[in-house]
Motif scaffolding. Structure first.
Motif, PDB file in Angstrom:
ATOM      1  N   ARG A 491       0.715  -1.155   0.018  1.00  0.00           N
ATOM      2  CA  ARG A 491       0.054   0.069  -0.071  1.00  0.00           C
ATOM      3  C   ARG A 491       0.975   1.326  -0.180  1.00  0.00           C
ATOM      4  N   GLN A 492       1.804   1.215   0.837  1.00  0.00           N
ATOM      5  CA  GLN A 492       2.657   2.390   0.892  1.00  0.00           C
ATOM      6  C   GLN A 492       3.396   2.806  -0.358  1.00  0.00           C
ATOM      7  N   ARG A 493       3.845   1.552  -1.120  1.00  0.00           N
ATOM      8  CA  ARG A 493       4.404   1.849  -2.394  1.00  0.00           C
ATOM      9  C   ARG A 493       3.723   2.713  -3.197  1.00  0.00           C
ATOM     10  N   GLU A 494       2.334   2.288  -3.478  1.00  0.00           N
ATOM     11  CA  GLU A 494       1.398   2.769  -4.339  1.00  0.00           C
ATOM     12  C   GLU A 494       0.963   4.352  -3.676  1.00  0.00           C
ATOM     13  N   ALA A 495       1.047   4.702  -2.456  1.00  0.00           N
ATOM     14  CA  ALA A 495       0.822   5.886  -1.967  1.00  0.00           C
ATOM     15  C   ALA A 495       2.035   6.654  -2.348  1.00  0.00           C
ATOM     16  N   ASN A 496       3.158   6.368  -2.234  1.00  0.00           N
ATOM     17  CA  ASN A 496       4.382   7.343  -2.832  1.00  0.00           C
ATOM     18  C   ASN A 496       4.203   7.357  -4.183  1.00  0.00           C
ATOM     19  N   LYS A 497       3.963   6.604  -5.034  1.00  0.00           N
ATOM     20  CA  LYS A 497       3.835   6.716  -6.338  1.00  0.00           C
ATOM     21  C   LYS A 497       2.555   7.719  -6.892  1.00  0.00           C
ATOM     22  N   LEU A 498       1.593   7.382  -6.011  1.00  0.00           N
ATOM     23  CA  LEU A 498       0.469   8.413  -6.346  1.00  0.00           C
ATOM     24  C   LEU A 498       0.569   9.969  -6.300  1.00  0.00           C
ATOM     25  N   ILE A 499       1.519  10.256  -5.125  1.00  0.00           N
ATOM     26  CA  ILE A 499       1.729  11.680  -5.255  1.00  0.00           C
ATOM     27  C   ILE A 499       2.782  12.249  -6.092  1.00  0.00           C
ATOM     28  N   ASP A 566      -0.441  22.367  14.138  1.00  0.00           N
ATOM     29  CA  ASP A 566      -0.556  23.893  15.116  1.00  0.00           C
ATOM     30  C   ASP A 566      -0.170  23.095  16.377  1.00  0.00           C
ATOM     31  N   ASP A 567      -0.202  23.961  17.566  1.00  0.00           N
ATOM     32  CA  ASP A 567       0.308  23.432  18.632  1.00  0.00           C
ATOM     33  C   ASP A 567      -0.495  22.536  19.433  1.00  0.00           C
ATOM     34  N   LYS A 568      -1.651  22.072  18.893  1.00  0.00           N
ATOM     35  CA  LYS A 568      -2.434  21.135  19.411  1.00  0.00           C
ATOM     36  C   LYS A 568      -2.431  19.739  18.486  1.00  0.00           C
ATOM     37  N   ARG A 569      -1.405  19.929  17.533  1.00  0.00           N
ATOM     38  CA  ARG A 569      -1.088  18.799  16.772  1.00  0.00           C
ATOM     39  C   ARG A 569      -2.311  18.629  15.705  1.00  0.00           C
ATOM     40  N   LYS A 570      -2.937  19.730  15.453  1.00  0.00           N
ATOM     41  CA  LYS A 570      -4.151  19.561  14.209  1.00  0.00           C
ATOM     42  C   LYS A 570      -3.361  19.816  12.968  1.00  0.00           C
ATOM     43  N   ALA A 571      -3.797  19.144  11.949  1.00  0.00           N
ATOM     44  CA  ALA A 571      -2.985  18.858  10.715  1.00  0.00           C
ATOM     45  C   ALA A 571      -3.932  19.791   9.613  1.00  0.00           C
ATOM     46  N   SER A 572      -2.842  20.355   8.726  1.00  0.00           N
ATOM     47  CA  SER A 572      -3.510  21.155   7.646  1.00  0.00           C
ATOM     48  C   SER A 572      -2.496  21.011   6.590  1.00  0.00           C
ATOM     49  N   PRO A 573      -3.142  21.038   5.415  1.00  0.00           N
ATOM     50  CA  PRO A 573      -2.245  20.717   4.023  1.00  0.00           C
ATOM     51  C   PRO A 573      -1.170  21.868   3.945  1.00  0.00           C
ATOM     52  N   SER A 574       0.173  21.431   3.432  1.00  0.00           N
ATOM     53  CA  SER A 574       1.222  22.048   3.259  1.00  0.00           C
ATOM     54  C   SER A 574       1.641  22.707   2.013  1.00  0.00           C
ATOM     55  N   LYS A 575       1.753  23.938   1.701  1.00  0.00           N
ATOM     56  CA  LYS A 575       1.884  24.464   0.640  1.00  0.00           C
ATOM     57  C   LYS A 575       3.575  24.234   0.208  1.00  0.00           C
ATOM     58  N   LEU A 576       4.234  23.787   1.447  1.00  0.00           N
ATOM     59  CA  LEU A 576       5.605  23.694   0.817  1.00  0.00           C
ATOM     60  C   LEU A 576       5.926  22.297   0.494  1.00  0.00           C
ATOM     61  N   VAL A 577       5.087  21.307   1.140  1.00  0.00           N
ATOM     62  CA  VAL A 577       4.950  19.872   0.719  1.00  0.00           C
ATOM     63  C   VAL A 577       4.385  19.773  -0.626  1.00  0.00           C
ATOM     64  N   ILE A 581       6.648  18.233  -3.775  1.00  0.00           N
ATOM     65  CA  ILE A 581       6.118  16.979  -4.387  1.00  0.00           C
ATOM     66  C   ILE A 581       6.261  17.439  -6.052  1.00  0.00           C
ATOM     67  N   ARG A 582       5.767  18.610  -6.285  1.00  0.00           N
ATOM     68  CA  ARG A 582       5.699  19.007  -7.889  1.00  0.00           C
ATOM     69  C   ARG A 582       7.020  18.915  -8.480  1.00  0.00           C
ATOM     70  N   ALA A 583       7.938  19.474  -7.508  1.00  0.00           N
ATOM     71  CA  ALA A 583       9.455  19.687  -7.931  1.00  0.00           C
ATOM     72  C   ALA A 583       9.931  18.188  -8.122  1.00  0.00           C
ATOM     73  N   ARG A 584       9.638  17.346  -7.259  1.00  0.00           N
ATOM     74  CA  ARG A 584      10.338  16.067  -7.383  1.00  0.00           C
ATOM     75  C   ARG A 584       9.595  15.463  -8.562  1.00  0.00           C
TER      76      ARG A 584
END
Length: 691
Positions: A491-499, A566-577, A581-584
């Motif tokens: 599963r992880q192999r395909e997840a990494n390919k998908l992005i 954030d400081d409560k570990r709430k996740a949000s999508p990262s523009k940097l990431v 990914i697009r550069a990779r």
């Protein structure tokens, strides 16, 4: 004594008739028992010398539920509902005498009796929700009338039994037996007759619900149970049925309860949950090992490594009352590890999961040490060191000269070859894998890894020990990653390919969480820590994960990984990431495209199923159902989908094969169908035999 049938006898004790039931092993409400109860009640009612009737069971328990083998089949003999009508309309008081467990249909029948008495050790519950069902024989109608909506909602949604003392406080039990249950029940029956107590019919009582705020009770139940029950069809249906106890007359509420039960019983989710129930039981049985295989005594345990895994593993044994010696190489690591264990216990006490005194009791069984020689007298020694073969081989070579004869030596490795580890000792027959899942003191799954030379009694001991410490133990064979992690790798192999091909991590994760998993692959990676197994000196920045680690984005613990936190570990999508990914993709010459949710799901799930087919073909897993038990208990696969192999059968192995062949043609050998998948389709079979 009158023999009613093979499951029921009737005899008189003074003016009280005692209807004794016996349908081993758990007195399930199968046809023979239902017929015996109906005939026994009618015979006692017709006996002029009888003034009251006691219903009691032989064996270790009262009626522990319906006969699950009858589900979905035409009912023969009186139905449970018909039986309850016979009991409730009996002109003489009927008293249920409870011991062991009164569960599901057993408790529903007891609620239809006029009175109930129980030994203090008895436990009562309605666990149908765990099978994707609701109580279908009046449980949603009688229980709220007896204890109120809020309590009934909690009991039915947790499915957990309550003790007799609690049941007495709630009013489910009328009396607690002070001595022998039969004698106490006959005495209670005599008191009822002598005092002229009315025959209490719960179906006719509405007073307890008269002042209930139905909507408030429902919203409270949503707040309490909604998150855990997300995705379950039975949740909303149960809410409706239980609320109907306050909204509708008894007969109408019963009618709707019956309709809802039938709808759920015919649905895919309940079928999956009932399959999982049977699969979990089957996992405890090893086909090539006799049920009476002797086991070794394990009264003391040693653990090497006081890190996250070692400490969590130790807590399982300490909580079960088994003394543990835990060994670390450095004092600061030992102090930190044991401190975390105490903190975890104290947190459980604060939440009310254990008593405050249990903290000191458990920690009092722990012996911290910096010397591996202190493990010399341990019955079981578990290595929970760094996931590196050289480290583990060194530890087992040293243990070979320290551990007593007959001690079981286990590795908690997640991936590595148990046979290679065992070969470093002169006693490979005593070596096996015990793969706990993180957090080890919480997760239910235990993969018991049988090596080529592991002795049968060592396997039997490990399987029994798993049950003793509250784990779901599944026997697996040796291969890289065993069952769960080997499939996870696909599963992880395909997840990494998908992005790299066009999806973003949060899109991939959303598809899996919409499917019912608690988190997706990138959420899981951030939680575990992206730097697990990563080394700055050898990192080449060739993957997104390596680039994130090099940028000190190591997951939740560093406040950033695939996601920003954030400081409560709430996740949000990262523009940097996203930019990374697009550069990779561009650097690797991959032209990004729009990828549908359907393709994401197929790319993640179908290769897992394919890998599961290989695992079965190689004998690494004994049964397809064992694979499903691994994924449900170790990786959060939604129980209402039955596990990866059951899911394959649900959609059809031919669908999986066709898609895998299409993907192989487009994307290469990663999607080559497993030979077993091909054979199953060609032979018109499926993996589990349950669909």
């Amino acid at each position: 004594m009158i023999l009613i049938n093979d499951a029921a006898t009737l005899d008189n004790d003074g003016a009280t008739a005692v209807l004794t039931l016996h349908n081993p092993p758990v007195n399930a409400l199968s046809r023979v028992l239902r017929e015996g109860i109906a005939a026994g009640i009618e015979a006692a009612a017709a006996d002029g010398a009888v003034e009251a009737i006691v219903m009691i069971c032989e064996g270790r328990t009262f009626i522990a539920g319906a006969d699950i083998k009858e589900f979905g089949k035409p009912i023969e003999g009186p139905s449970l509902r018909e039986l309850e009508d016979i009991v409730e309309s009996c002109p003489k008081p009927v008293i249920a005498a409870l011991h062991g467990t009164a569960l599901g249909g057993g408790l529903e029948l007891a609620l239809a009796c006029h009175y109930r008495i129980a030994v203090p050790s008895a436990r009562l519950g309605l666990p149908e929700i765990k099978l994707g069902l609701i109580p279908g024989a009046g449980g949603t109608q009688r229980l709220p009338r007896m204890i109120g909506l809020k309590r009934a909602l909690d009991m039915i949604f947790t499915g957990a039994p309550v003790g007799a003392a609690t049941a007495h406080t709630l009013g489910i039990i009328d009396e607690l037996a002070a001595g022998d249950l039969r004698a106490e029940a006959v005495r209670f029956a005599s008191d009822i007759v002598r005092e002229g107590r009315p025959q209490r019919k719960i179906s006719e009582e509405d007073g307890r619900l008269a002042g209930e705020d139905v909507e408030a009770a429902i919203e409270e139940a949503r707040a309490t149970h909604g998150r855990k029950m997300k995705g379950f069809d039975s949740f909303e249906k149960a809410l409706e049925a239980i609320a109907n106890a306050a909204r509708l007359p008894f007969a109408e509420g019963m009618a709707r309860e019956g309709e809802i039960f039938a709808e759920l019983l015919a649905g895919a989710q309940s079928k999956a949950q009932r399959y999982v129930f049977g699969a979990t039981r089957a996992a405890a049985k090893v086909p090539d090992m006799a049920a009476d295989t002797p086991t070794r005594s394990v009264t003391t345990v040693g653990i090497i490594g006081a890190g996250t895994m070692g400490g969590g593993i130790a807590m399982n044994f300490l909580s079960a009352g088994i003394p543990v010696t835990i060994v670390e190489a450095k004092p600061e690591a030992l102090e930190r590890g044991t401190g975390i264990m105490r903190t975890n216990y104290e947190a459980s006490a604060k939440r009310g999961r254990i008593r405050p005194e249990d903290v000191d009791r458990a920690m009092g069984l722990l012996s911290p040490s910096l010397d591996m020689a202190d493990l010399a007298d341990r019955d079981l020694i578990i290595e929970a060191a760094f996931e590196e073969m050289a480290v583990k081989k060194d530890i087992f070579a040293r243990l070979d000269g320290i551990a007593k004869a007959g001690a079981i030596l286990a590795s908690n490795t997640s991936y590595l070859d148990i046979d290679d580890i065992a070969a470093t000792t002169k006693r490979p027959e005593d070596v096996l894998g015990l793969h706990f899942f993180s957090p080890a003191n919480v997760m239910k799954l235990l993969e018991v890894v049988r090596g080529e030379k592991t002795a049968t009694d060592v396997v039997a001991t490990a399987m029994k020990l798993g049950r003793d410490i509250g784990k779901t133990a599944v026997l697996v064979g040796v291969c890289h990653g065993f069952v769960g992690n080997r499939m996870l790798s696909a599963r992880q192999r395909e997840a990494n390919k998908l992005i790299l091909e066009g999806a973003m991590p949060w899109e991939v994760d959303r598809v899996l969480t919409d499917f019912g998993l608690p988190m997706g692959p990138f959420q899981m990676a951030d939680l575990a820590g992206l730097d697990l197994g990563w080394n700055r000196e050898t990192s080449k920045g060739e993957t997104i994960r390596e680039q994130l680690c090099e940028a000190d984005r190591r997951g939740q613990k560093s406040g950033a990984g695939f996601y920003d936190y954030d400081d409560k570990r709430k996740a949000s999508p990262s523009k940097l990431v996203e930019k990374m990914i697009r550069a990779r993709s561009k650097a690797d010459g991959i032209k990004r495209r729009q990828i549908s949710d359907e393709e994401i799901l197929e790319r993640l799930i179908y290769p897992m199923i394919n890998e599961g087919a290989k695992i079965l073909d190689e004998g690494v897993a004994l049964r397809a159902s064992d694979i499903d038990v691994v994924w449900i208990n170790g990786y959060g696969w939604p129980v209402y989908r039955g596990g990866p192999m059951f899911f394959a059968d649900t959609i059809g192995p031919a669908v999986v094969l066709t898609t895998m062949r299409e993907l192989e043609e487009r994307m290469g050998a990663d999607f080559k169908p497993a030979p077993l998948l091909v054979r199953i389709v060609e032979e018109g079979r499926n993996f589990t035999g349950a669909v």
